[in-house]
Design a protein around this motif. Structure first.
Motif, PDB file in Angstrom:
ATOM      1  N   SER A 400      40.320  10.264 -19.943  1.00  0.00           N
ATOM      2  CA  SER A 400      40.925  11.122 -20.954  1.00  0.00           C
ATOM      3  C   SER A 400      41.380  12.448 -20.357  1.00  0.00           C
ATOM      4  O   SER A 400      41.980  13.272 -21.056  1.00  0.00           O
ATOM      5  CB  SER A 400      39.940  11.372 -22.101  1.00  0.00           C
ATOM      6  N   LYS A 401      41.108  12.657 -19.100  1.00  0.00           N
ATOM      7  CA  LYS A 401      41.576  13.829 -18.360  1.00  0.00           C
ATOM      8  C   LYS A 401      42.386  13.349 -17.163  1.00  0.00           C
ATOM      9  O   LYS A 401      42.241  12.210 -16.714  1.00  0.00           O
ATOM     10  CB  LYS A 401      40.387  14.666 -17.872  1.00  0.00           C
ATOM     11  N   ASN A 402      43.226  14.233 -16.611  1.00  0.00           N
ATOM     12  CA  ASN A 402      43.985  13.790 -15.448  1.00  0.00           C
ATOM     13  C   ASN A 402      43.062  13.702 -14.241  1.00  0.00           C
ATOM     14  O   ASN A 402      41.981  14.302 -14.201  1.00  0.00           O
ATOM     15  CB  ASN A 402      45.208  14.680 -15.202  1.00  0.00           C
ATOM     16  N   LEU A 403      43.468  12.942 -13.252  1.00  0.00           N
ATOM     17  CA  LEU A 403      42.602  12.624 -12.128  1.00  0.00           C
ATOM     18  C   LEU A 403      42.288  13.823 -11.241  1.00  0.00           C
ATOM     19  O   LEU A 403      41.361  13.756 -10.427  1.00  0.00           O
ATOM     20  CB  LEU A 403      43.242  11.513 -11.288  1.00  0.00           C
ATOM     21  N   LEU A 404      43.017  14.912 -11.405  1.00  0.00           N
ATOM     22  CA  LEU A 404      42.740  16.112 -10.624  1.00  0.00           C
ATOM     23  C   LEU A 404      42.016  17.181 -11.435  1.00  0.00           C
ATOM     24  O   LEU A 404      41.861  18.312 -10.966  1.00  0.00           O
ATOM     25  CB  LEU A 404      44.043  16.699 -10.058  1.00  0.00           C
ATOM     26  N   ASP A 405      41.555  16.827 -12.646  1.00  0.00           N
ATOM     27  CA  ASP A 405      40.847  17.798 -13.468  1.00  0.00           C
ATOM     28  C   ASP A 405      39.541  18.198 -12.785  1.00  0.00           C
ATOM     29  O   ASP A 405      38.661  17.355 -12.543  1.00  0.00           O
ATOM     30  CB  ASP A 405      40.555  17.196 -14.845  1.00  0.00           C
ATOM     31  N   GLU A 406      39.406  19.483 -12.478  1.00  0.00           N
ATOM     32  CA  GLU A 406      38.264  19.951 -11.692  1.00  0.00           C
ATOM     33  C   GLU A 406      36.949  19.827 -12.446  1.00  0.00           C
ATOM     34  O   GLU A 406      35.902  19.544 -11.859  1.00  0.00           O
ATOM     35  CB  GLU A 406      38.487  21.405 -11.259  1.00  0.00           C
ATOM     36  N   GLU A 407      36.987  20.029 -13.752  1.00  0.00           N
ATOM     37  CA  GLU A 407      35.744  20.056 -14.521  1.00  0.00           C
ATOM     38  C   GLU A 407      35.132  18.679 -14.681  1.00  0.00           C
ATOM     39  O   GLU A 407      33.912  18.509 -14.552  1.00  0.00           O
ATOM     40  CB  GLU A 407      36.007  20.675 -15.897  1.00  0.00           C
ATOM     41  N   THR A 408      35.958  17.678 -14.977  1.00  0.00           N
ATOM     42  CA  THR A 408      35.414  16.345 -15.275  1.00  0.00           C
ATOM     43  C   THR A 408      35.629  15.339 -14.155  1.00  0.00           C
ATOM     44  O   THR A 408      34.910  14.343 -14.080  1.00  0.00           O
ATOM     45  CB  THR A 408      36.058  15.784 -16.555  1.00  0.00           C
ATOM     46  N   ASN A 409      36.621  15.541 -13.314  1.00  0.00           N
ATOM     47  CA  ASN A 409      36.961  14.554 -12.289  1.00  0.00           C
ATOM     48  C   ASN A 409      36.865  15.122 -10.877  1.00  0.00           C
ATOM     49  O   ASN A 409      37.696  14.819 -10.015  1.00  0.00           O
ATOM     50  CB  ASN A 409      38.371  14.000 -12.547  1.00  0.00           C
ATOM     51  N   GLY A 410      35.840  15.938 -10.661  1.00  0.00           N
ATOM     52  CA  GLY A 410      35.669  16.537  -9.342  1.00  0.00           C
ATOM     53  C   GLY A 410      35.634  15.542  -8.201  1.00  0.00           C
ATOM     54  O   GLY A 410      36.349  15.704  -7.196  1.00  0.00           O
ATOM     55  N   PRO A 411      34.839  14.454  -8.278  1.00  0.00           N
ATOM     56  CA  PRO A 411      34.769  13.502  -7.162  1.00  0.00           C
ATOM     57  C   PRO A 411      36.098  12.834  -6.834  1.00  0.00           C
ATOM     58  O   PRO A 411      36.471  12.729  -5.662  1.00  0.00           O
ATOM     59  CB  PRO A 411      33.728  12.483  -7.644  1.00  0.00           C
ATOM     60  N   ILE A 412      36.840  12.389  -7.875  1.00  0.00           N
ATOM     61  CA  ILE A 412      38.110  11.717  -7.570  1.00  0.00           C
ATOM     62  C   ILE A 412      39.149  12.729  -7.116  1.00  0.00           C
ATOM     63  O   ILE A 412      40.011  12.430  -6.277  1.00  0.00           O
ATOM     64  CB  ILE A 412      38.613  10.884  -8.773  1.00  0.00           C
ATOM     65  N   ARG A 413      39.085  13.949  -7.622  1.00  0.00           N
ATOM     66  CA  ARG A 413      39.978  15.008  -7.134  1.00  0.00           C
ATOM     67  C   ARG A 413      39.757  15.215  -5.638  1.00  0.00           C
ATOM     68  O   ARG A 413      40.710  15.235  -4.853  1.00  0.00           O
ATOM     69  CB  ARG A 413      39.707  16.304  -7.901  1.00  0.00           C
TER      70      ARG A 413
END
Length: 657
Positions: A400-413
């Motif tokens: 539900s967030k983009n893959l570079l979202d720092e708050e929720t997708n830190g590992p994939i970023r």
């Protein structure tokens, strides 16, 4: 494009917010430099045409298929049948032809095509004198050129296997084409049930997924090796055959020991050579494939032997990631395969790519972030060879967030940025359903295009987007298939316009209500995200844990069912009986999701008699409409552990006699 008015009392503000957010996240596409205007030449006049299809003297199977598609849809649009001619060298330069491939008209035109630019999928569509040239350096490109001609000339659009639109005309001018079209991604794989068994549908949607069995006539097919495209290391070195070599495998026998193959010992040399020799057989057996996966097994494990621990420290960057050891192994294999191809199959030496997973324990790249320089650092041994590709699989990400979202997708970023810093060519394996909760709609439609643009920016050339493999009746699955296919071709398209277009053609009289339903679903998710911390996961365990009553209020589900009642009333007004039955079936399929959620979360609202009726009706409708599973069957699909029948039987047993 028709716009629909959405009225939802409780969620009105959030519905508007969702629409605005979706628009805000969709970049304004650049001015269309490919605008196509009319010539003064009649393509069709009074329902008749002077045009013929022109094929090369010895047409390929794909050129013949493209000709059939062109002829069939041209006849549907105009009522006129095109003659099909094979070029015998006596074609009149000023004749009227729809010419596919390497004809004498193409050679006369002087148009140049660069195979390195167009690859297998790109094409040129050019009006030359009185004719149209449909050109590609690859077989798929020629077919796609025909589809583009039909799109531009007759508004041909494919929405589903049983929903194709094309204008009907009795008079129209030939368009003045001068297009060079290249898709955003070379690999476009919507890994979903609808495309597995219908290669013609996949071609028409301009997809080239590995699980679609394309006919030899249907373009170039998938670029992926059919035998080596997922978790393959145990296929290349099967424990059943080599298990006596205990040093070749991790202590728990779940993965290979890549370090052993790097050792300058007799055992290490034997392991490496056996691996390479077995891989060569796969490459020889699929002479048209480009990508061959060396993918670790589908386990969240890695080898923990002393050699691997030491190599992880040596090669793995600041966190001693095991991906460093994997990359050193990959480079060693890649050099050996490249040298072999140069000697034995030189025409394939610069084509074949070896792919590995950034997945589970290897997702994070072997790099160190230097805060002072603002750059990633790494040892030279992990810099990929030019025939190595890394496929990132962000299963644990929040969709539900983009893959570079720092708050929720830190590992994939960190994974995307770090792997890109290594200069590696990237592929990605994304997901569009919650695998532990099929009937709970995935909250990610607003991020699809945004993520594709991010991936394009970071050099991703191939995308596999996985949906349910067991069925095509999950919530909004037909819409998702359409959106993914369109956006994989051109990530700059406007998602809201695509949704409106799909709704109008697929749901017809019920379109306003199905759009209202979609907006209400997304508005509820937005509210739950803001107030209760809802996040959309694809992983089986994570998505199952999010299927909770706190995120799906009963008043919200009741409101959805009210929308469906209004949709059914609109469907009753459709005069054509076949169309009415078709639209009814499509809407009923979408209704299965809220009905399931209601039974799953709120059964205590109903007495036993009411509940039994609801369960039995849901069971019968699910069987009739092809809904077979409520979550993925991972371990052994033949056992059908997670079927709708199993779930409804369980519900009915709980009611007793």
């Amino acid at each position: 494009m028709k716009k629909f008015k959405h009225v939802t009392a409780v969620f009105l503000a959030l519905c508007c917010t969702f629409a605005v957010c979706a628009c805000a996240q969709t970049q304004t596409p650049p001015p269309d430099d490919n605008t196509v205007t009319d010539t003064q030449i009649d393509l069709v006049k009074d329902g008749a045409t002077e045009y013929s299809i022109l094929l090369p003297e010895s047409p390929t199977a794909s050129e013949k298929f493209a000709s059939q598609e062109l002829g069939n849809f041209f006849a549907e649009a105009t009522g006129s049948v095109l003659n099909v001619l094979e070029d015998n060298g006596s074609v009149a330069s000023d004749g009227k032809y729809l010419a596919i491939g390497d004809t004498s008209l193409y050679r006369e035109s002087g148009i140049e095509m660069d195979a390195s630019e167009l690859s297998d999928n790109g094409f040129k569509l050019v009006t030359y004198k009185n004719s149209v040239l449909m050109l590609g350096t690859g077989e798929s490109g020629k077919v796609y050129a025909v589809y583009e001609f039909l799109r531009r000339q007759f508004n041909y659009r494919v929405y589903a296997t049983d929903e194709i639109y094309i204008d009907t005309v009795t008079d129209c001018k030939l368009k003045d084409f001068n297009l060079t079209v290249i898709p955003d991604f070379e690999g476009r794989d919507v890994n979903a049930y609808a495309f597995f068994y219908d290669s013609t549908f996949a071609m028409r949607m301009r997809l080239n997924g590995v699980r679609t069995t394309f006919l030899p006539s249907q373009g170039s097919g998938s670029a992926w090796a059919g035998e080596l495209w997922d978790h393959t290391t145990f296929r290349i070195l099967p424990p059943s055959q080599y298990g006596s070599h205990t040093s070749w495998y991790s202590p728990d026998k779940t993965q290979l020991c890549f370090s052993n193959a790097l050792e300058d010992t007799e055992d290490g040399k034997q392991m490496f050579q056996t691996f390479v020799d077995n891989l060569k057989v796969y490459i020889e057996n699929e002479p048209n494939a480009k990508y061959f996966m060396i993918g670790q097994e589908d386990k969240a494990t890695t080898c923990t032997c002393l050699k691997c621990k030491e190599n992880n420290i040596r090669y793995g960057g600041e966190n001693a990631n095991c991906s460093g050891t994997l990359m050193v192994f990959m480079n060693k294999v890649a050099k050996e395969i490249k040298a072999w191809l140069q000697d034995e199959y030189p025409e394939r030496a610069d084509i074949v790519k070896l792919v590995t997973f950034a997945y589970q324990r290897t997702q994070q790249p072997p790099v160190t972030w230097n805060a002072e320089t603002g750059k990633y650092e790494f040892v030279s041994e992990v810099i990929p060879e030019d025939n190595v590709v890394v496929r990132i699989a962000p299963l644990a990400s929040v969709y539900s967030k983009n893959l570079l979202d720092e708050e929720t997708n830190g590992p994939i970023r960190e994974a995307i940025l770090g792997w890109a810093a290594l200069g590696v060519q990237l592929s990605i394996w994304t997901y569009h359903i919650g695998f532990g909760a099929y009937l709970y709609p995935m909250y990610n439609i607003h991020t699809i295009a945004e993520n594709y643009r991010i991936l394009r920016e970071y050099g991703v050339v191939d995308i596999l987007d996985q949906g349910p493999r067991e069925m095509d009746s999950a919530p909004f699955e037909a819409l998702r298939n359409f959106l993914h296919a369109e956006l994989l071709w051109d990530a700059d398209l406007d998602v809201n316009e695509l949704i409106d277009e799909f709704m109008e053609h697929y749901f017809k009289a019920a379109a306003p209500y199905m759009r209202e339903y979609l907006d209400l679903v997304n508005a509820n998710y937005k509210l739950m995200e803001q107030t209760r911390g809802y996040l959309a996961y694809a992983g089986s365990d994570e998505s199952a844990r999010m299927a909770r009553a706190e995120f799906y209020p009963k008043r919200y589900l009741d409101r959805i069912l009210d929308i469906f009642d209004r949709a059914y009333a609109a469907i009753e007004q459709i005069e054509d009986e076949d169309e009415r039955a078709l639209v009814l079936e499509r809407v009923e399929t979408e209704s299965l999701s809220p009905r399931y959620i209601l039974l799953d979360l709120y059964s205590y609202y109903y007495n036993d008699s009411q509940l039994r009726t609801m369960i039995e009706e849901f069971r019968d409708d699910a069987e009739r409409l092809g809904l077979t599973h409520y979550r993925e069957d991972v371990q052994n699909p033949s056992e059908y552990k997670h079927t709708i029948k199993m779930k409804t039987d369980e519900w009915l047993r709980s009611l007793g006699n």
